[in-house]
Design a protein around this motif. Sequence first.
Motif, PDB file in Angstrom:
ATOM      1  N   LYS A  65      70.690 122.495   6.263  1.00 21.55           N
ATOM      2  CA  LYS A  65      70.777 123.582   7.229  1.00 21.55           C
ATOM      3  C   LYS A  65      69.454 123.698   7.972  1.00 21.55           C
ATOM      4  CE  LYS A  65      74.276 126.559   5.111  1.00 21.55           C
ATOM      5  NZ  LYS A  65      74.563 127.914   4.588  1.00 21.55           N
ATOM      6  N   CYS A  66      69.534 124.033   9.242  1.00 28.06           N
ATOM      7  CA  CYS A  66      68.331 124.186  10.058  1.00 28.06           C
ATOM      8  C   CYS A  66      67.622 125.475   9.666  1.00 28.06           C
ATOM      9  CB  CYS A  66      68.706 124.220  11.542  1.00 28.06           C
ATOM     10  SG  CYS A  66      67.256 124.358  12.626  1.00 28.06           S
ATOM     11  N   HIS A  69      67.816 127.669  13.005  1.00 25.42           N
ATOM     12  CA  HIS A  69      69.155 127.999  13.506  1.00 25.42           C
ATOM     13  C   HIS A  69      70.109 127.909  12.335  1.00 25.42           C
ATOM     14  CE1 HIS A  69      66.769 126.062  16.778  1.00 25.42           C
ATOM     15  NE2 HIS A  69      67.155 127.148  17.453  1.00 25.42           N
ATOM     16  N   THR A  71      73.048 128.701  11.572  1.00 28.69           N
ATOM     17  CA  THR A  71      74.456 128.296  11.650  1.00 28.69           C
ATOM     18  C   THR A  71      74.614 126.814  11.941  1.00 28.69           C
ATOM     19  OG1 THR A  71      74.557 128.832  14.020  1.00 28.69           O
ATOM     20  CG2 THR A  71      75.119 130.590  12.450  1.00 28.69           C
ATOM     21  N   LYS A  72      73.499 126.128  12.105  1.00 26.61           N
ATOM     22  CA  LYS A  72      73.549 124.716  12.455  1.00 26.61           C
ATOM     23  C   LYS A  72      73.033 123.843  11.305  1.00 26.61           C
ATOM     24  CE  LYS A  72      75.039 125.336  16.645  1.00 26.61           C
ATOM     25  NZ  LYS A  72      76.387 124.864  17.034  1.00 26.61           N
ATOM     26  N   CYS A  86      67.976 120.269  14.337  1.00 27.35           N
ATOM     27  CA  CYS A  86      69.347 120.304  14.840  1.00 27.35           C
ATOM     28  C   CYS A  86      69.331 120.126  16.363  1.00 27.35           C
ATOM     29  CB  CYS A  86      70.019 121.625  14.452  1.00 27.35           C
ATOM     30  SG  CYS A  86      69.353 123.071  15.313  1.00 27.35           S
ATOM     31  N   HIS A  88      70.074 122.269  18.615  1.00 22.82           N
ATOM     32  CA  HIS A  88      69.468 123.435  19.250  1.00 22.82           C
ATOM     33  C   HIS A  88      67.941 123.299  19.300  1.00 22.82           C
ATOM     34  CE1 HIS A  88      73.329 125.139  19.501  1.00 22.82           C
ATOM     35  NE2 HIS A  88      73.017 126.439  19.338  1.00 22.82           N
TER      36      HIS A  88
END
Length: 551
Positions: A65-66, A69, A71-72, A86, A88
């Motif tokens: 997981k980032c 971010h 959710t990314k 990620c 983003h």
Amino acid sequence: MDPRHSAQDVVSCHLCEAHVPPYFCDICQINLCKTCAGEHLLDESQVVHRVLPITQRRSTPNYPKCSKHVTKHCELHCEQCDIPICVHCVSSGEHLGHRAVDILENFERLKEKLRNDLQELEESIYPKYQEIASNIPVQIAELNQNAKKLKSEISKRGEDWHKEIDTIINKMQSDVNEVESKQLTVLNELRDEINDTMSDITKNIADLKKILDSNDVYRNSEYKSNIAKFKTQSTTSKRNVSLPIFTFQMINTDELFKKFGSLLAPSKMESIIPAEISALDRPLLDVPKIITTIDTRSTTIRLQYVACLNDEAIWTKWDFNSIDLYDRNGKLLRSIQTKSGYTPVDIAVTKSGSLVYTDVFRHTVNIERRSQIEDLIRISGKPLSICSTSSEDLLVMVKDWTNKTKVVRYSGSTIKQSIQFDNKNQPLYSSGEIQNICENKNLDICVADWGGCAVVVVNLDGNFRFRYNCFTSTTNKPFKPYGIVTDSQSCILVGDSRVSFCIQILDKDGQFIRNIDCGLLHPMGLCVDSRDNLFVAEDRTGKIKKIQYYT
């Protein structure tokens, strides 16, 4: 769940604990039953799920997981920042100009490094630790045995001193007894003389009383006085007797230690990791450097050979009849004279720390024990160079009466092996008398054949391995190998004493690695200490150069 015993555990659903779940989420890394699998796909806390049959679990990479971010997931790796990112992160411009690669590419690169590390640990490093660990009991036994030998030598030295002291005491007491006996004879004679005189005086006293008691004029007129004689005798009969005065010097403990002997400190332990491990695959210095120069006693007598006693002291052999021991600061610790009074040909130090040397005039190999020089081996021929092996045998280069040169292995004074010809029955070595020898870590026997302009190497069984001939790039002349030594990496170091004045480093198979060129002048004898520091004896300057060539 212990992964090492997972085959023994019951697999269950992570959500409802139903046994034998048929599905697995490769993103969340959890087991799922059929019912929970449907619900899990509807869970919006995770943007994406990948539910697979449990037999295909962990086939999908677990993207991190980032951190910025949440959710990314990170599908890229920034090489400049060396972190996962990620899409983003890329679009935000934070990593503008940075090279981003697929995170799986970096993942595979890291996996390959892990596999290489695992392979090296399992196949190379760990077995070497195992080998060293298995050798520690042997080293402990050797340490105990050598300590007993050392203490026995010290006790023997003490016994010798006690004998000498007892001899001195007995001699001095005998001298006192002799003086006492002479003086006693004088006193006994004086006593007899005094007793006779006292008897005469007693008689004279009695005679005087009788004369005084009588009125005999004749007796009075005949009397002769003895007073003067008795007075003279009382003066001359005196004897002055005395014993010698015992004088002594105060005991100087330091001087006693120097005369009794000394224990040279072993090299200091710099690490608890054994040298065999810390020296694995040691890289060479780009530029070898002289770290110490030991100025010895003379520049007029040729300095030919050196042999490390330990990391603190070094034996030196001159073109002279003495062998000197110096500490690392150049202080002369000891100097011993050869038994014959002539120059020894070569010197070496045994594994137990005894000095040995070859004497071409007496045809012997001699050893120093308890400050005494003893004949160890009597040679049929001329003993030339010598080295002590890891098994405590001695390898001696011998020139026989037909001028042929060979290597002879001795165990004590017994011949175990003779090496003279190759597999084509051709002589391995030239007939010259400058043949220096050493044993490599792999038990190869290496000879610097000065007359043959080559380094000749045979294996433990005496079978020919290779002959190294080198021509210098500047003169195109063959080098003249003189000093030779091997180090902890099984490298062979050989000095060119006439042409390039360099030390050449060869691997154990005779492949040239590099030169050590530190501006040496006529390098002759070579030796290395336990840390692979190289000591070089300079023939003309009388100096010993200590050189570091490993990092």
